[in-house]
Design a protein around this motif. Sequence first.
Motif, mmCIF file in Angstrom:
data_model
loop_
_atom_site.group_PDB
_atom_site.id
_atom_site.type_symbol
_atom_site.label_atom_id
_atom_site.label_comp_id
_atom_site.label_asym_id
_atom_site.label_seq_id
_atom_site.Cartn_x
_atom_site.Cartn_y
_atom_site.Cartn_z
ATOM 1 N N GLY A 99 7.595 -16.965 0.701
ATOM 2 C CA GLY A 99 6.889 -17.638 -0.379
ATOM 3 C C GLY A 99 5.383 -17.564 -0.324
ATOM 4 O O GLY A 99 4.720 -17.702 -1.361
ATOM 5 N N ASP A 100 4.817 -17.321 0.866
ATOM 6 C CA ASP A 100 3.358 -17.326 0.972
ATOM 7 C C ASP A 100 2.711 -16.084 0.381
ATOM 8 O O ASP A 100 1.482 -16.032 0.242
ATOM 9 C CB ASP A 100 2.925 -17.497 2.426
ATOM 10 N N LEU A 101 3.524 -15.073 0.017
ATOM 11 C CA LEU A 101 2.946 -13.921 -0.688
ATOM 12 C C LEU A 101 2.321 -14.373 -2.000
ATOM 13 O O LEU A 101 1.415 -13.720 -2.527
ATOM 14 C CB LEU A 101 4.032 -12.869 -0.970
ATOM 15 N N GLY A 102 2.800 -15.511 -2.510
ATOM 16 C CA GLY A 102 2.246 -16.048 -3.755
ATOM 17 C C GLY A 102 0.807 -16.488 -3.634
ATOM 18 O O GLY A 102 0.137 -16.736 -4.636
ATOM 19 N N MET A 103 0.309 -16.605 -2.389
ATOM 20 C CA MET A 103 -1.097 -16.961 -2.177
ATOM 21 C C MET A 103 -2.024 -15.776 -2.395
ATOM 22 O O MET A 103 -3.239 -15.937 -2.497
ATOM 23 C CB MET A 103 -1.302 -17.482 -0.751
ATOM 24 N N ILE A 104 -1.445 -14.575 -2.433
ATOM 25 C CA ILE A 104 -2.259 -13.348 -2.491
ATOM 26 C C ILE A 104 -2.231 -12.790 -3.903
ATOM 27 O O ILE A 104 -1.160 -12.593 -4.483
ATOM 28 C CB ILE A 104 -1.719 -12.304 -1.492
ATOM 29 N N THR A 105 -3.419 -12.516 -4.447
ATOM 30 C CA THR A 105 -3.513 -11.985 -5.816
ATOM 31 C C THR A 105 -3.977 -10.538 -5.800
ATOM 32 O O THR A 105 -4.438 -10.018 -4.772
ATOM 33 C CB THR A 105 -4.508 -12.813 -6.651
ATOM 34 N N ALA A 106 -3.893 -9.906 -6.963
ATOM 35 C CA ALA A 106 -4.289 -8.502 -7.084
ATOM 36 C C ALA A 106 -5.788 -8.305 -6.893
ATOM 37 O O ALA A 106 -6.246 -7.177 -6.641
ATOM 38 C CB ALA A 106 -3.869 -7.965 -8.448
ATOM 39 N N TYR A 128 4.396 -5.482 -0.738
ATOM 40 C CA TYR A 128 3.759 -6.315 -1.755
ATOM 41 C C TYR A 128 2.375 -5.764 -2.107
ATOM 42 O O TYR A 128 2.007 -5.694 -3.293
ATOM 43 C CB TYR A 128 3.648 -7.741 -1.224
ATOM 44 N N ALA A 129 1.611 -5.373 -1.086
ATOM 45 C CA ALA A 129 0.278 -4.816 -1.321
ATOM 46 C C ALA A 129 0.357 -3.534 -2.141
ATOM 47 O O ALA A 129 -0.445 -3.310 -3.062
ATOM 48 C CB ALA A 129 -0.416 -4.556 0.012
ATOM 49 N N LYS A 130 1.336 -2.700 -1.829
ATOM 50 C CA LYS A 130 1.490 -1.442 -2.568
ATOM 51 C C LYS A 130 1.924 -1.705 -4.014
ATOM 52 O O LYS A 130 1.435 -1.073 -4.958
ATOM 53 C CB LYS A 130 2.517 -0.544 -1.857
ATOM 54 N N ARG A 131 2.842 -2.638 -4.175
ATOM 55 C CA ARG A 131 3.381 -2.919 -5.508
ATOM 56 C C ARG A 131 2.305 -3.411 -6.464
ATOM 57 O O ARG A 131 2.260 -3.016 -7.634
ATOM 58 C CB ARG A 131 4.493 -3.964 -5.390
ATOM 59 N N PHE A 132 1.413 -4.273 -5.965
ATOM 60 C CA PHE A 132 0.391 -4.862 -6.840
ATOM 61 C C PHE A 132 -0.997 -4.247 -6.635
ATOM 62 O O PHE A 132 -1.994 -4.794 -7.094
ATOM 63 C CB PHE A 132 0.341 -6.376 -6.617
ATOM 64 N N LYS A 133 -1.017 -3.099 -5.949
ATOM 65 C CA LYS A 133 -2.258 -2.343 -5.739
ATOM 66 C C LYS A 133 -3.366 -3.217 -5.124
ATOM 67 O O LYS A 133 -4.512 -3.222 -5.589
ATOM 68 C CB LYS A 133 -2.738 -1.725 -7.050
ATOM 69 N N LEU A 147 1.778 0.515 9.893
ATOM 70 C CA LEU A 147 0.720 -0.249 9.239
ATOM 71 C C LEU A 147 -0.477 0.630 8.915
ATOM 72 O O LEU A 147 -1.006 0.586 7.798
ATOM 73 C CB LEU A 147 0.285 -1.410 10.135
ATOM 74 N N ALA A 148 -0.909 1.431 9.882
ATOM 75 C CA ALA A 148 -2.069 2.295 9.663
ATOM 76 C C ALA A 148 -1.805 3.309 8.562
ATOM 77 O O ALA A 148 -2.671 3.595 7.727
ATOM 78 C CB ALA A 148 -2.449 3.001 10.958
ATOM 79 N N ALA A 149 -0.578 3.854 8.545
ATOM 80 C CA ALA A 149 -0.228 4.859 7.540
ATOM 81 C C ALA A 149 -0.209 4.258 6.135
ATOM 82 O O ALA A 149 -0.552 4.927 5.155
ATOM 83 C CB ALA A 149 1.125 5.469 7.869
ATOM 84 N N ALA A 150 0.182 2.999 6.019
ATOM 85 C CA ALA A 150 0.280 2.351 4.708
ATOM 86 C C ALA A 150 -1.058 1.834 4.214
ATOM 87 O O ALA A 150 -1.234 1.605 3.016
ATOM 88 C CB ALA A 150 1.284 1.199 4.784
#
Length: 335
Positions: A99-106, A128-133, A147-150
Motif C-alpha cells: 500500500g505504501d506505493l501510493g505515497m509515490i507519485t509520477a 511501479y517506477a517503470k510503469r509510471f515513468k 536494481l542497477a540494470a533497472a
Amino acid sequence: MALSKTRTNVAMTDPTAAIPSALRTLEAEASGVTALAAAIRSDLGGAFAASIATILEAKGRLIITGLGKSGHIGRKIAATFASTGTPAFFVHASEASHGDLGMITADDVILALSWSGEQPEMKNLISYAKRFKIALIAMTSNAGSTLAAAADIALTLPKAREACPHNLAPTTSSLMMLSLGDALAIALLETRGFTSSDFSVLHPGGKLGAMLKYARDLMHTGEAVPLKPLGTRMSDALVEMSAKGFGCVGIVDGNGQIAGIVTDGDLRRHMRPDLMTATVDEVMTRNPKTISPNLLAGQALELLNSSKITALLVTESKRPVGIVHLHDLLRAGVA
C-alpha cells in the motif's frame, strides 16, 4: 545456550585489548570512504552529477527506499535531505508492496539503496517506477544487479571490506552509503543556494534552533541599552553601568554613532584616585566590537568567546540599537 556459553568463554580480561579492535574498525571504514571519494573523482562522478540534476529537476519529492541496514541508512539520508532544502521521505521497500506505493507519485524521484542490488522486495517497487515513468536512482555496489540494470542512474559504490572480521556485518558498506547520501544532500544544498536563514526555518527547536536565532531576537533595546555621550564624567558612566547591569556602557558621538565602550576591564586598567572625575573619552576602548542585528546567535557566541568578553553592542549604520549579553545566549539555549 551455546551463544551464551561462547560469550562467557570470550569475556575480555584486559579492557585495553578492545582498542586495537576499535582502530581496525575505524581504519577499515575510513578506507571505504577514501575509496568512495576516489570513485567520485573518476567513474562515479558522472552518475553523481546526473543524480543531482535529476533531483533538482523533479517537480515532486525525493523518495528514499531500502530495507535492513540500508533501510536504516535510508531513513537518516531522507532526514538530511529534508532538513537541507530537498523535500524527501523514506518508504520501506517491503511496506511499499502493501500500500505504501501510493505515497509515490509520477513527479517524484526514487533513490533506492541496496548494497547487493538483489533484494526481492525491491521488485514491485522497480515495476511501479517503470510503469509510471518515475525516475529511479540506484545506490548499490553491484553494477550488474537487477536494481542497477533497472535504474535510470546507477550510483555504483566501490567494493570494500566490512570492518566486521567475518566480512559479514554491514559496517564499512553502511558508512559508505551514508557518506554518499550526505554528499548528495550537501551538493544539492549548495546548488540551491540554501542559506543559514533557510536552515533556521526548518530547525526552530533545540540548541540548533537557538543558534539559528538572530541577534535581533535576543538583544535588549531602547532604554535598556547602556549609553552615554562623549565628554561624560566617569562617575555618571559608572552609574549607568550599574543601573543597566551589563558591565559596560556604550559611548556615542554627537551624531549618535558608537565611538567607544567602557567596560569593567577598562575601569581596572585605569584605576586611579581621580578616575571618577575623568571623562569617558580618557578611559573608553575606541572602535569596540559590534554586531549586526542580523548576525546569527551562534556567531555572536563565537565572537564573545574568541574576544573573551561578555556583551556586544548591536549597531545599524554605526548607531547602537541594542545589546546582547552572554547570559541572553545561555538563557536561549545557544551555549
